[in-house]
Design an enzyme around this catalytic site. Sequence first.
Site, PDB file in Angstrom:
ATOM      1  CD  GLU A   1      -1.112   2.553   5.232  1.00 14.49           C
ATOM      2  OE1 GLU A   1      -0.318   1.616   5.344  1.00 14.49           O
ATOM      3  OE2 GLU A   1      -1.093   3.352   4.279  1.00 14.49           O
TER       4      GLU A   1
ATOM      5  CB  SER B   1      -1.961  -1.110   6.052  1.00 12.96           C
ATOM      6  OG  SER B   1      -0.722  -0.719   6.572  1.00 12.96           O
TER       7      SER B   1
ATOM      8  CB  SER C   1       6.691  -5.560  10.188  1.00 13.37           C
ATOM      9  OG  SER C   1       5.675  -4.650  10.556  1.00 13.37           O
TER      10      SER C   1
END
EC number: 6.3.2.4
Length: 331
Positions: A16, A171, A305
Amino acid sequence: MERYNIAVIAGGFSGEYAVSLRSAAGLLSWIDRSRFTPYLIVIERDGWYVRPDGEETKEPILVDKCDFSFTLQGEHIKLDYALITVHGTPGENGLLQGYLDLVGVPYNTGGTLTEALTFNKYYCNRYLSTYPNLRVADSVRLLRNGARPSSEELIKRLGLPLFAKPNAGGSSVATSKVESLEALDKAVALAFDECDEVLLERFIAGTEVTCGCYRIGDTITALPVTEVVPKNSFFDFEAKYNGAVEEITPARISPELTALIQELTREIYQHIDARGIIRVDYIIEADGRPTLLEVNTTPGMTSTSFIPQQVKAAGLTMQDLLTDLIQDHLS
């Protein structure tokens, strides 16, 4: 008014890394420069580097880990507060928090125990399942060097389809939806490439939702709930970061169900002794009850997000919320 030097810490040692840098860019864009002076700190295996304006310098500027400081243009700069946005190790599993505790720098996440617990999806869900109001998905943890049931036994317990994912990570990196016996071994091997522990989890059919939460002083606030409608077979990395998803805030659920999810999220915040902003993911099953998927204590802060969307839907701004959180932790 005293100005504080704020470290936005990104990077890390997981898959990530790139997402973390994108989250850092979001945080840097929202920090109130009239109150704080932010510096991007990138953690890499060979050192921690400062990017004063979010950009790499010709000569790398190293962080002095003895006191969390650095020298820029002849000036010794001590960092007063850390906004941790490392997704994965060492920022999401308690290691970085332990270091910051040692050097006396406050930060925006839970402490070492909280982060270590929530980073391990299996342990966290098992712990939260002890609370009567919380339902979690059935799961099995596999250790790289541990005894492993046969694929047939695993499927008999969890059914098909099921999910295979790294037990410590996020993720949806190295996460697979397994729909056949033949696909299970490959999915487990992929997850083991990312982590020494693999989580196999029962597939839960229903509506996926997520809810952010934060605390200022003694008040814990749950944000509006977001409904997640992935265009792929599940909410994978492409859906999260490349737009293959429809995100609806507020979610298309009843006011009563919204209130229930927000209350559960506030309870989880207290159960894990969280700080800063967290996000909790659920599936609303056919019986109308939410089942907990996982808790994220360093949620993404990229332009796509959930938290920025929910903050906006609540009538707030990310700049004001970050200012309140930082000042609350520094007071």
